[in-house]
Design a protein around this motif. Structure first.
Motif, PDB file in Angstrom:
ATOM      1  N   GLN A  77     -96.053  47.046  48.864  1.00 10.93           N
ATOM      2  CA  GLN A  77     -95.873  45.614  49.149  1.00 10.93           C
ATOM      3  C   GLN A  77     -96.975  44.760  48.535  1.00 10.93           C
ATOM      4  N   GLY A  78     -98.143  45.322  48.338  1.00  9.74           N
ATOM      5  CA  GLY A  78     -99.186  44.594  47.620  1.00  9.74           C
ATOM      6  C   GLY A  78     -98.682  44.203  46.232  1.00  9.74           C
ATOM      7  N   GLN A  79     -97.916  45.102  45.631  1.00  9.55           N
ATOM      8  CA  GLN A  79     -97.388  44.829  44.292  1.00  9.55           C
ATOM      9  C   GLN A  79     -96.232  43.819  44.318  1.00  9.55           C
ATOM     10  N   PHE A  80     -95.573  43.674  45.475  1.00 12.40           N
ATOM     11  CA  PHE A  80     -94.539  42.629  45.569  1.00 12.40           C
ATOM     12  C   PHE A  80     -95.161  41.271  45.238  1.00 12.40           C
ATOM     13  N   ALA A  81     -96.423  41.089  45.670  1.00 14.64           N
ATOM     14  CA  ALA A  81     -97.152  39.858  45.345  1.00 14.64           C
ATOM     15  C   ALA A  81     -97.792  39.957  43.957  1.00 14.64           C
ATOM     16  N   ALA A  82     -98.349  41.123  43.652  1.00 19.18           N
ATOM     17  CA  ALA A  82     -99.071  41.277  42.380  1.00 19.18           C
ATOM     18  C   ALA A  82     -98.165  41.031  41.173  1.00 19.18           C
ATOM     19  N   ALA A 215    -102.326  36.272  34.368  1.00 21.49           N
ATOM     20  CA  ALA A 215    -102.236  36.114  35.820  1.00 21.49           C
ATOM     21  C   ALA A 215    -102.413  34.643  36.205  1.00 21.49           C
ATOM     22  N   LEU A 216    -101.757  34.255  37.290  1.00 22.62           N
ATOM     23  CA  LEU A 216    -101.948  32.901  37.827  1.00 22.62           C
ATOM     24  C   LEU A 216    -103.410  32.763  38.277  1.00 22.62           C
ATOM     25  N   PRO A 217    -103.984  31.575  38.145  1.00 22.81           N
ATOM     26  CA  PRO A 217    -105.390  31.384  38.547  1.00 22.81           C
ATOM     27  C   PRO A 217    -105.640  31.754  40.017  1.00 22.81           C
ATOM     28  N   ILE A 218    -104.615  31.633  40.868  1.00 24.88           N
ATOM     29  CA  ILE A 218    -104.815  31.965  42.293  1.00 24.88           C
ATOM     30  C   ILE A 218    -104.730  33.462  42.558  1.00 24.88           C
ATOM     31  N   CYS A 219    -104.467  34.278  41.558  1.00 21.61           N
ATOM     32  CA  CYS A 219    -104.301  35.726  41.787  1.00 21.61           C
ATOM     33  C   CYS A 219    -105.606  36.339  42.295  1.00 21.61           C
TER      34      CYS A 219
END
Ligand SMILES: *Cc1c(COP(=O)(O)O)cnc(C)c1O
Length: 365
Positions: A77-82, A215-219
């Protein structure tokens, strides 16, 4: 005590030989006189292990040299966001092929970071994979997301879809290392270890180098594949023990004959169960279309396609008495689910099939 056969979906069975190795190495790792559990992640010892495990991943999956192999925390699930955090910035939109619970969750998580296009018509009955010709792909998508094996619903891709040049991202948490795959067809592959290749705590990520640096700056840094790659997966304290266990499982796979052997066994094991279902004249019922049936997770019902709570409870109880455990279907779908991961032996599956046949016989009068 009766011998236990663990058919759990995850955390799932590990090979007995791997336990022997872990026991052996637990308090004196690699001749250091201390356990890996109390070893610095900045030590030469850990660096060597980190490299050794990347190497075995590369060998087993024949990973091309333009792909990075990363070890991340945060589970599947961490990768769902990553995935969206690392990839959606290119066009701000992504295609999600929802074929079960896990891809559904991934799509919902991705919506926090960009526009999500659902490639398939929404449903809550996941029993197969619609033909690729019917998919509504967006040529402008940053990536196309699939889950190659839906662990809850038992739906598995039997081929790699053609995404017309759009990078393909695949959650392979429950079928990674169950067969050979052509890594070059994917932009990103990932899998939590606790299903088929180890224990909870580490997620294996394989990413094509040209997909880094966007990556998005908020990553968050710990989910950022580029930062992780630059730091050789030792950005912060990694889940070292989980990474180590995964490594020992992968080396076990290699010793056993590699992924061709795993694939052969997976076909053999799953066929035994599906055959028992097919030959039961409807007493057992497998909901998934034949060409999408998973070789790793086999859900089935008893008594009717909708199942029969009383019979299913009784089946589980009888199975448990024979040492066959963790066969209860996922709480979302009910019924029975047998997971036949790499560590589960043919003999264990035969024991399950015998139990199914006996139970059917008892209830066919
Ligand atoms: C189990 C599973 C996940 C979630 O893994 P966690 O490590 O619990 O976050 C994601 N995808 C698939 C296919 C899974 O089987």
């Amino acid at each position: 005590m009766v011998k236990i056969h663990n058919f759990g979906a995850g955390p799932a069975k590990l090979p007995e030989e791997v336990y022997d190795i872990i026991k052996d190495e637990l308090t004196n790792f690699d001749g250091t006189g201390i356990s890996l559990l109390e070893t610095s992640h900045r030590s030469q010892t850990y660096f060597k292990l980190n490299t050794e495990i990347q190497d075995v991943v590369r060998r087993l999956l024949n990973v091309p040299s333009n792909y990075k192999i990363l070890f991340l925390a945060g589970g599947g699930q961490g990768q769902f966001a990553a995935v969206p955090l690392n990839l959606i910035s290119r066009t701000g939109t992504a295609d999600y092929v929802v074929t079960g619970t896990w891809s559904d969750k991934a799509a919902k998580e991705a919506k926090k970071y960009g526009k999500v296009n659902l490639v398939l018509p929404p449903t809550d009955r996941f029993t197969g994979i619609p033909d690729v010709s019917t998919w509504k792909l967006d040529p402008n998508a940053s990536y196309v997301y699939i889950c190659t094996n839906e662990t809850v619903h038992g739906v598995e891709f039997d081929s790699i879809p053609d995404t017309k040049g759009v990078p393909l991202v695949a959650d392979m948490s429950s079928n990674i290392m169950s067969k050979k795959i052509d890594v070059s067809k994917f932009g990103v592959i990932y899998g939590g270890a606790q299903k088929n290749i180890g224990t909870a705590g580490v997620t294996l990520v394989i990413v094509r180098e040209d997909l880094l640096n966007q990556a998005l700056p908020i990553c968050p840094s710990i989910l950022d594949w580029t930062v992780t790659a630059k730091n050789d997966s030792i950005l912060n304290t990694p889940p070292m023990f989980a990474i180590y266990v995964m490594g020992r499982v992968l080396q076990w796979i290699e010793r056993k004959g590699g992924l061709d052997k795993m694939a052969e066994m997976a076909t053999k094991k799953s066929s035994l169960v599906y055959k028992a279902i097919e030959e039961s004249n409807g007493f057992y019922y497998a909901p998934v279309a034949k060409n999408s049936r998973s070789k790793m997770n086999i859900p089935f019902r008893i008594g009717s396609p909708e199942g029969n709570d009383v019979l299913e409870k009784e089946f589980l109880k009888g199975a448990e008495a024979r040492g066959l455990i963790q066969l209860k279907g996922h709480r979302m779908v009910g019924g029975i689910r047998a997971s036949t991961y790499n560590a589960v032996t043919v003999e264990e599956v035969e024991t399950l099939v015998n139990s199914m046949k006996d139970f059917h016989k008892q209830h066919s009068k």
